[in-house]
Design a protein around this motif. Sequence first.
Motif, PDB file in Angstrom:
ATOM      1  N   ASP A 191      90.582  97.143  26.608  1.00  0.00           N
ATOM      2  CA  ASP A 191      91.689  97.995  27.059  1.00  0.00           C
ATOM      3  C   ASP A 191      92.348  97.425  28.316  1.00  0.00           C
ATOM      4  O   ASP A 191      93.567  97.479  28.490  1.00  0.00           O
ATOM      5  CB  ASP A 191      91.186  99.423  27.321  1.00  0.00           C
ATOM      6  N   ARG A 231      92.316 104.041  24.974  1.00  0.00           N
ATOM      7  CA  ARG A 231      91.036 104.740  24.747  1.00  0.00           C
ATOM      8  C   ARG A 231      90.360 104.245  23.469  1.00  0.00           C
ATOM      9  O   ARG A 231      89.132 104.121  23.408  1.00  0.00           O
ATOM     10  CB  ARG A 231      91.274 106.251  24.695  1.00  0.00           C
ATOM     11  N   ARG A 234      88.785 100.932  24.236  1.00  0.00           N
ATOM     12  CA  ARG A 234      87.587 101.159  25.061  1.00  0.00           C
ATOM     13  C   ARG A 234      86.427 101.607  24.165  1.00  0.00           C
ATOM     14  O   ARG A 234      85.292 101.164  24.308  1.00  0.00           O
ATOM     15  CB  ARG A 234      87.929 102.255  26.086  1.00  0.00           C
ATOM     16  N   GLN A 235      86.736 102.500  23.233  1.00  0.00           N
ATOM     17  CA  GLN A 235      85.724 103.023  22.312  1.00  0.00           C
ATOM     18  C   GLN A 235      85.139 101.898  21.445  1.00  0.00           C
ATOM     19  O   GLN A 235      83.935 101.841  21.206  1.00  0.00           O
ATOM     20  CB  GLN A 235      86.365 104.112  21.439  1.00  0.00           C
ATOM     21  N   ALA A 342      88.684 108.731  19.978  1.00  0.00           N
ATOM     22  CA  ALA A 342      89.516 108.583  21.177  1.00  0.00           C
ATOM     23  C   ALA A 342      90.453 109.768  21.338  1.00  0.00           C
ATOM     24  O   ALA A 342      91.129 109.894  22.343  1.00  0.00           O
ATOM     25  CB  ALA A 342      90.313 107.287  21.091  1.00  0.00           C
TER      26      ALA A 342
END
Length: 405
Positions: A191, A231, A234-235, A342
Motif C-alpha cells: 500500500d 486497505r 495492506r490486507q 478491507a
Amino acid sequence: MQIYKVGGAVRDRLLGRPVTEVDWVVVGSSAEEMQAKGFRPVGADFPVFLHPATGEEYALARTERKSGRGYGGFTFYASPDVTLEEDLTRRDLTINAMAEDEQGQLIDPYGGQSDLAARQLRHVSSAFAEDPLRVLRVARFAARYADLGFSVATETQALMRQLAESGELQALTPERSWKEISRALMEPRPDVFVQVLHECGALKELFPEIEQLFNEPQPDTQATASEHLLRVMRQCAIEQQPLPVRWACLLQQLGLPAEPSDAVSAPCKQELQRIEAVNGRFKVPRDCQELAMLAGEFLGFSHAAMSLPAPTLFELLQHFDIYRRPERFELFLAACEMDARARTDFETRSYPQADYLRGAAESARAVQVKPLIERGYKGAELGDALKLERLEAVRQYCRRHGHAH
C-alpha cells in the motif's frame, strides 16, 4: 586490489535484518586480472564477475555517465583508478551507498548511517535523476521499510516528482518496470508503494487508471476508492497472498462499473479494457493477467454468491474451468476475500462466500463421468449430459446450503 562489501548487505546488517545476498566491489583491478584469478564474467554491459567458489557477484568499481534517454542510455567507465567513493556516488540511496572493508570497518561517505538512524530514504547525488527506474525503486524501499518507520526524504520526493513530470518514466521498458513493481507488491507494505508513487506524481504516469481512484468517492462505504485500494493491498500483505492475488487486487476496482447498482452486474467491456490496458503496458506474466481479468469481472458475483440462482452459479464455475484449474479458482476467492475484508473492520470479518463457492465447486467436481459412459453417452452428447449432471449437482447444493432457489 581491494575488495569491499557494499549495498544491501551492509544496510541490512546495520538494521539488524537477515542478509540475503552479498555484493562486492573491487577497487584497483581490471577485467584481465579478475579472469586470471578465476572469476567468471557475467553480463556484456557491466564489469561484473562471479566468485569461482561462492558464486557471489564482484563488480569492478565504475563510474557512469548519462548518454541517452531511459535506462539504456549510460556509458560505463571501469578502470583500476576508479575509487570506492566514486563507485558509491552512482548508487540510488545513501542507505545503499555504504561499504565495509575486509576488516569490517564501515565506509560511509554519504551519511547512510545517519539516514538509517533518522529512517530517511535519501538520494546520494543529483545523478539520481538520470535513471527514472529509481522512482519505482525508492517507492519499493518505502514499502519494504515502512513498518520500521522509514519515509522518503523531502528533497528526494522533489526529485522523484521532477522525474515523473519530465516524461522520462515513459522511457522505461515494460520488463524493467514489471520487475520493480512485482517485487514492490511482495514487500510488507505494498500500500505504501502505491501511496508514494501517487504522492510524487508517478502513479499518474505509470498507472493513470489507478490514479483516477484517488479522485473518486467509494460508492457503498465511507472510504474513498483510493483508501479502499490501499486497505486491500495492506490486507494482501497481512495474509501473505501470492503475487497474482496482489496484482489482481491492485486492479480489481478498475473493473467496477462507474455507476454502481444493486444488481450483480458484470462490468461492461470498457471497465475490463482498463485492466487489459495495464496488463499490456507492463507485459505482465500470464497467470497475473488472467487472474486480474477474472477478479475484475466476477468480484461482484463472489460477494453475492449466497443469493445467486443455481444456473448463474454454475456458469461462474464453468467460466473458471474449475475441473482442470482448481488452483486458479482458489486465487480468485482469495482476491475477493481481500476486497471484502478491507470493507469493514476487516481483520475480524469472515468471508462465508468463499466456503460456499468452494463447496459448490466440489459438488460439480464430484460428478462422475463413468456412469454416463455406461449409460451409452459418447462424444458431444456425453459432454452435454455431463454438464447437465453437474448443473443438477450445483442445484442440489444450493437447495441444501444457499438462500437461493
